[in-house]
Design a protein around this motif. Structure first.
Motif, mmCIF file in Angstrom:
data_model
loop_
_atom_site.group_PDB
_atom_site.id
_atom_site.type_symbol
_atom_site.label_atom_id
_atom_site.label_comp_id
_atom_site.label_asym_id
_atom_site.label_seq_id
_atom_site.Cartn_x
_atom_site.Cartn_y
_atom_site.Cartn_z
ATOM 1 N N ASN A 37 0.856 -1.208 0.258
ATOM 2 C CA ASN A 37 0.260 0.163 0.103
ATOM 3 C C ASN A 37 0.984 1.250 0.031
ATOM 4 O O ASN A 37 0.461 2.214 -0.568
ATOM 5 C CB ASN A 37 -0.977 -0.048 1.150
ATOM 6 C CG ASN A 37 -2.100 -0.919 0.916
ATOM 7 O OD1 ASN A 37 -2.241 -1.466 0.049
ATOM 8 N ND2 ASN A 37 -2.790 -1.329 2.108
ATOM 9 N N GLY A 38 1.863 1.128 0.643
ATOM 10 C CA GLY A 38 2.962 2.420 0.910
ATOM 11 C C GLY A 38 3.616 2.529 -0.681
ATOM 12 O O GLY A 38 3.621 3.625 -1.147
ATOM 13 N N LEU A 39 3.801 1.572 -1.344
ATOM 14 C CA LEU A 39 4.612 1.712 -2.711
ATOM 15 C C LEU A 39 3.381 2.110 -3.673
ATOM 16 O O LEU A 39 3.725 2.784 -4.515
ATOM 17 C CB LEU A 39 5.056 0.192 -3.065
ATOM 18 C CG LEU A 39 6.234 -0.108 -2.368
ATOM 19 C CD1 LEU A 39 6.639 -1.608 -2.858
ATOM 20 C CD2 LEU A 39 7.624 0.676 -2.651
ATOM 21 N N PHE A 40 2.254 1.695 -3.325
ATOM 22 C CA PHE A 40 0.862 2.301 -4.214
ATOM 23 C C PHE A 40 0.873 3.564 -3.976
ATOM 24 O O PHE A 40 0.783 4.234 -5.250
ATOM 25 C CB PHE A 40 -0.119 1.402 -3.861
ATOM 26 C CG PHE A 40 -1.430 1.738 -4.601
ATOM 27 C CD1 PHE A 40 -1.364 1.368 -5.965
ATOM 28 C CD2 PHE A 40 -2.508 2.544 -4.154
ATOM 29 C CE1 PHE A 40 -2.712 1.900 -6.600
ATOM 30 C CE2 PHE A 40 -3.409 3.014 -4.687
ATOM 31 C CZ PHE A 40 -3.637 2.442 -6.067
ATOM 32 N N ALA A 41 0.755 4.085 -2.933
ATOM 33 C CA ALA A 41 0.600 5.627 -2.764
ATOM 34 C C ALA A 41 1.902 6.390 -3.212
ATOM 35 O O ALA A 41 1.639 7.417 -3.759
ATOM 36 C CB ALA A 41 0.714 5.786 -1.164
ATOM 37 N N VAL A 42 3.011 5.980 -3.400
ATOM 38 C CA VAL A 42 4.339 6.559 -3.607
ATOM 39 C C VAL A 42 3.921 6.846 -5.329
ATOM 40 O O VAL A 42 4.174 7.581 -5.967
ATOM 41 C CB VAL A 42 5.527 6.082 -3.586
ATOM 42 C CG1 VAL A 42 6.628 6.606 -4.187
ATOM 43 C CG2 VAL A 42 5.904 6.121 -2.125
ATOM 44 N N ALA A 43 3.556 5.478 -5.946
ATOM 45 C CA ALA A 43 3.398 5.390 -7.458
ATOM 46 C C ALA A 43 2.060 6.388 -7.760
ATOM 47 O O ALA A 43 2.342 6.911 -9.050
ATOM 48 C CB ALA A 43 3.176 3.826 -7.809
ATOM 49 N N ILE A 44 1.074 6.219 -7.213
ATOM 50 C CA ILE A 44 0.130 7.299 -7.428
ATOM 51 C C ILE A 44 0.434 8.664 -7.405
ATOM 52 O O ILE A 44 0.106 9.511 -8.257
ATOM 53 C CB ILE A 44 -1.192 6.890 -6.832
ATOM 54 C CG1 ILE A 44 -1.749 5.634 -7.063
ATOM 55 C CG2 ILE A 44 -2.110 8.135 -6.838
ATOM 56 C CD1 ILE A 44 -2.237 5.201 -8.569
ATOM 57 N N ALA A 45 1.105 9.238 -6.257
ATOM 58 C CA ALA A 45 1.596 10.515 -6.076
ATOM 59 C C ALA A 45 2.438 10.957 -7.222
ATOM 60 O O ALA A 45 2.232 11.930 -7.821
ATOM 61 C CB ALA A 45 2.340 10.490 -4.487
ATOM 62 N N ARG A 46 3.367 10.090 -7.487
ATOM 63 C CA ARG A 46 4.176 10.261 -8.636
ATOM 64 C C ARG A 46 3.455 10.762 -10.084
ATOM 65 O O ARG A 46 3.955 11.404 -10.741
ATOM 66 C CB ARG A 46 5.341 9.137 -8.993
ATOM 67 C CG ARG A 46 6.215 9.300 -10.084
ATOM 68 C CD ARG A 46 7.649 8.403 -10.057
ATOM 69 N NE ARG A 46 8.370 8.660 -11.206
ATOM 70 C CZ ARG A 46 9.180 8.209 -11.589
ATOM 71 N NH1 ARG A 46 9.603 7.015 -10.947
ATOM 72 N NH2 ARG A 46 10.191 8.452 -12.170
ATOM 73 N N GLU A 47 2.546 9.793 -10.348
ATOM 74 C CA GLU A 47 1.802 9.874 -11.377
ATOM 75 C C GLU A 47 0.995 11.180 -11.400
ATOM 76 O O GLU A 47 1.010 11.879 -12.541
ATOM 77 C CB GLU A 47 0.802 8.685 -11.501
ATOM 78 C CG GLU A 47 0.498 8.367 -13.034
ATOM 79 C CD GLU A 47 1.317 7.608 -13.772
ATOM 80 O OE1 GLU A 47 0.890 7.109 -15.043
ATOM 81 O OE2 GLU A 47 2.618 7.498 -13.537
ATOM 82 N N ILE A 48 0.409 11.772 -10.415
ATOM 83 C CA ILE A 48 0.035 13.040 -10.197
ATOM 84 C C ILE A 48 0.772 13.998 -10.509
ATOM 85 O O ILE A 48 0.593 14.824 -11.404
ATOM 86 C CB ILE A 48 -0.930 12.815 -8.990
ATOM 87 C CG1 ILE A 48 -2.076 12.065 -8.883
ATOM 88 C CG2 ILE A 48 -1.370 14.515 -8.532
ATOM 89 C CD1 ILE A 48 -2.533 11.764 -7.374
ATOM 90 N N LYS A 49 1.804 13.632 -10.014
ATOM 91 C CA LYS A 49 3.020 14.983 -9.937
ATOM 92 C C LYS A 49 3.413 14.956 -11.487
ATOM 93 O O LYS A 49 3.647 16.003 -12.064
ATOM 94 C CB LYS A 49 4.411 14.552 -9.158
ATOM 95 C CG LYS A 49 5.272 15.557 -9.047
ATOM 96 C CD LYS A 49 6.438 15.361 -9.622
ATOM 97 C CE LYS A 49 7.173 13.827 -9.841
ATOM 98 N NZ LYS A 49 8.294 13.926 -11.080
ATOM 99 N N ASP A 50 3.579 13.874 -12.057
ATOM 100 C CA ASP A 50 3.921 13.978 -13.421
ATOM 101 C C ASP A 50 3.155 14.649 -14.416
ATOM 102 O O ASP A 50 3.505 14.993 -15.714
ATOM 103 C CB ASP A 50 4.179 12.284 -13.980
ATOM 104 C CG ASP A 50 5.681 11.928 -13.436
ATOM 105 O OD1 ASP A 50 6.550 12.680 -12.887
ATOM 106 O OD2 ASP A 50 6.258 10.797 -13.452
#
Length: 148
Positions: free
Chosen positions: A47-60
């Motif tokens: 779930n932590g890795l998922f949160a980081v991945a989604i945050a990165r996608e939003i930022k990108d």
């Protein structure tokens, strides 16, 4: 002559003792790795890795939202510490994070999440709306982001 704490055993007793020790070793778990689930089953880590991945996608994809890089680094470091505390080695953690099948699984989960939230890669503002919503909720995704 008395030996200091050493018990003198006959050959038969030594063989019997060695057999008992061998049997006890077979009955015990071979290693802590045998008792650990695969890292993909570690919900908190995933779930932590998922949160980081989604945050990165939003930022990108959203031009008005940036990442909180220091916070993201600290969060990823805490996930790695948790995995180590669960008994995983650095090599096992790196192998899991670098595994193409696991990356594809995380990507599919992320794409499903984004679609369920109404996000479209053709509409950067949809990423911005989700990012603002996550920031407002102070979700794990949101605390990794900041509006510009």
């Amino acid at each position: 002559m008395r030996s200091c704490g050493v018990i003198s055993l006959t050959t038969t007793a030594r063989v019997a003792l060695a057999g008992a020790v061998f049997a006890a070793c077979l009955a015990a778990p071979v290693s802590s790795a045998a008792a650990r689930p695969h890292l993909r089953e570690a919900t908190e880590i995933n779930n932590g890795l998922f949160a980081v991945a989604i945050a990165r996608e939003i930022k990108d994809y959203c031009p008005t939202i940036n990442a909180r890089y220091f916070r993201a680094f600290n969060f990823l470091s805490s996930l790695k510490r948790k995995a180590r505390d669960m008994g995983y080695s650095d090599a096992e953690i790196e192998a899991y994070v670098d595994n193409d099948e696991e990356k594809a699984r995380l990507r599919a989960r992320g794409e499903a999440y984004l679609a369920a939230k109404g996000v479209s890669y053709d509409d950067p503002q949809s990423f911005c709306a989700l990012g603002r919503e996550e920031i407002q909720k102070s979700s794990q995704i949101g605390v990794l982001l900041r509006a510009k």
